[in-house]
Design an enzyme around this catalytic site. Structure first.
Site: not given
Lengths: 400, 400
Positions: B52, B93, B134, B185, B187
């Site tokens: 993507c 990275d 990464d 946490g 989103q």
């Protein structure tokens, strides 16, 4: 790559004399960038701004499995985890993680959403201000690093993409510079809906952030930006849609809507940094920023995290001029006066000792030229928040 | 919320005896979760996994405006910025940011993409391993914090969402725990395409990471996971699509494809953490992880960042068994043997002193039970990378 230079030159023209105030900024003109006059950034997603959040109660259900695990944790970090965990979208504004290195903490947040304004440069600024706002809500004033998250819409033409993406990036970066930080990386993908957001991180001493759980009876609630951004951006979009416009044109003029839209844009792009800095000066007892769940949603979350048995009662609603009337004319659509209208990059809602609140508001106005308002009180209660039956609406005019 | 407990119980059943090896894991059965038998997570996006990404050259154009600004920076951080900036998707990275606090650095990365496997729990594990990779590519072995980014597809039914989201979250979290870190946490939004990703951050001393620019003539290149994940997940999807299946059924059996798919899933979910730890032990001169731009794309980026005038030449391509044949049967679609096939959560490509490389490979196999391969050499050159004309394909069988 002259097309880029051109795009950026146009952006500079649009900014001339702006100095950050969107009122003085020329409206974004797609044709100046060689795009169709009908180009609208907001059409590259079906939801707008922070209206895209998974509903609060759904999210609560979904993350409960995760929370469970963490609340069983018994190590010395439990008090931090306890605070940080509930916020996979539903809790407080930042994660706070104690580090292996002498007394330092990592304070970190992420946010992303869909275009809410048609000006790509301003969209970048708003997205950056919105991410940083989570740090500011914790009283953290210095951000050490930002990453940018960007999804380019699969529906954009190459030309549109080549105009829009550098402008969004520049807006994001300029806002980061204004905040005294830099954007050092990120991730870009293609996606049906254009998406923009970021990650903000700070490494700090515990005295640099304010755990938002110290409200006491007698505190007052201060709000640092007016409500109504979602109403304003929708009303502005309806200028192009006669059947929607007809529903509100009796209560508002085209000029009113344009002013409100620019006020909203300027307000969303404004950093909550001064507001955060002054929280330390005036001994704030806690704060949150107002975004996707609306004033009441965030007030309730903040109330639920308090240590003392307190409740928040909100009496006043500062709203961008005319937007309360627009919201009323739309029936239940926005629920602005009920406190449920989503905001994007909204103000801080701060619990302050009563005797300090007026000075706080005066100081922020002196430093930034923007009003803040005392909108409610903290009383004895069961950690909930409510808006009184007929709240006073304060009409907040567009700045000249 | 018994539906959640059920969903998680099924997940545990599927894991029984698994111990992390996907071969031993029961295939995800939608009906065991009360979903339609035809439910496929990968159908909630039109692109798959790291396929993507905005193309490397497009991204280069788009971010050049930003890079320009930073390369003019003349402060003492310039060497870090120089390193960190090119990677809004195209460079190294991680971002590495020097901090205000005595000698410490923030090493940080973010990544997100679309479903690549149909098992939501494994999808969560893969997304987490992919983000952490990464950090591992920079030789960082300890992650201090993770955030999770999740977009729920607008096309999912409520039921599907309520089954899938907790499983993805649990997979992500289990992988984080395996890595010795926690998810504090994130989103969540709704979006046409289901999207999953995260942010990984570490605060460390400079000796904890390896700046990947020290390759010298005579080094060899080691790869720690086989190629072909994108081919395997596509071939697996074609089992349901007769017209696609007919194109490859002469070179591969259904059983081969299922085995390759499970090998790919297990490989993508495997952490590169041991690989990173051993980089320190065997004095690695630099490394990157293989993801969306394929082996050659990432090899070229790594080569371009070297201080010395070196080039990378790749002779061997370890590929999940039968997937080279499938790729060949598909013409130019994957460009696997040309090094352009996207990988998701691929292995580390590491520059090692020749005399240490064999010991590195032996050590990683001893510790993890997985092979690593010497695939090329570092010679004098102009900071480019290439694959020789007829590379040797190493068929990597599914583990028993």
């Amino acid at each position: 790559m002259s097309y880029q230079v051109e795009a950026l030159n146009s952006a500079h023209l649009e900014l001339q004399g702006g100095g950050g105030g969107a009122e003085l900024r020329r409206p974004f003109d797609p044709t100046a960038h060689d795009l169709e006059p009908s180009f609208r950034l907001t059409r590259f997603a079906d939801l707008k701004g922070r209206g895209c959040k998974v509903p609060q109660e759904v999210l609560g259900k979904l993350v409960s499995a995760l929370q469970q695990d963490y609340s069983n944790a018994s190590d010395q970090d439990a008090q931090f985890l306890n605070m940080a965990i509930p916020r996979i979208g539903i809790g407080l504004d930042c994660s706070v993680i104690p580090l292996r290195h002498g007394g330092l903490c990592l304070v970190q947040t992420t946010d992303f959403f869909y275009p809410i304004v048609d000006d790509p440069y301003m969209m970048g600024k708003i997205a950056c201000a919105n991410v940083l706002s989570d740090l500011y809500a914790m009283g953290v004033t210095d951000c050490d690093n930002m990453l940018m998250l960007l999804a380019v819409s699969t529906k954009m033409t190459e030309k549109e993409r080549d105009v829009v993406v550098p402008l969004i990036m520049r807006g994001f970066k300029d806002s980061a510079l204004e905040a005294g930080t830099t954007v050092t990386g990120g991730q870009s993908v293609v996606n049906p809906w254009c998406t923009i957001g970021g990650v903000a991180s700070t490494i700090c001493q515990p005295n640099e952030y304010i755990v938002p759980d110290n409200a006491v009876v007698g505190d007052v609630l201060v709000l640092t930006k007016p409500l109504g951004t979602q109403v304003a951006v929708n009303a502005h979009q309806w200028l192009d849609q006669p059947e929607r416009w007809n529903r509100i044109k009796l209560v508002v003029s085209e000029e009113d809507v344009r002013k409100a839209y620019h006020r909203a844009m300027s307000s969303m792009a404004r950093l909550n940094r001064t507001a955060a800095r002054l929280m330390h000066k005036y001994n704030a007892h806690g704060s949150t920023d107002i975004t996707g769940f609306g004033l009441l949603g965030h007030a309730q979350t903040l109330a639920s995290h308090q240590k003392k048995d307190v409740s928040f009662v909100i009496h006043n609603l500062p709203v961008i001029a005319k937007m309360a009337a627009v919201a009323k004319a739309c029936g239940n659509m926005f629920q602005l006066l009920q406190g449920h209208s989503a905001e994007t990059s909204g103000g801080l809602l701060i619990c302050l000792p009563r005797e300090q609140a007026a000075a706080y508001c005066k100081d922020i106005e002196k430093q930034e030229g923007y009003q803040a308002w005392i909108i409610g009180i903290v009383e004895k209660g069961n950690k909930t928040a409510r808006i009184i039956d007929k709240p006073r609406v304060i009409e907040v005019p567009a700045k000249d």
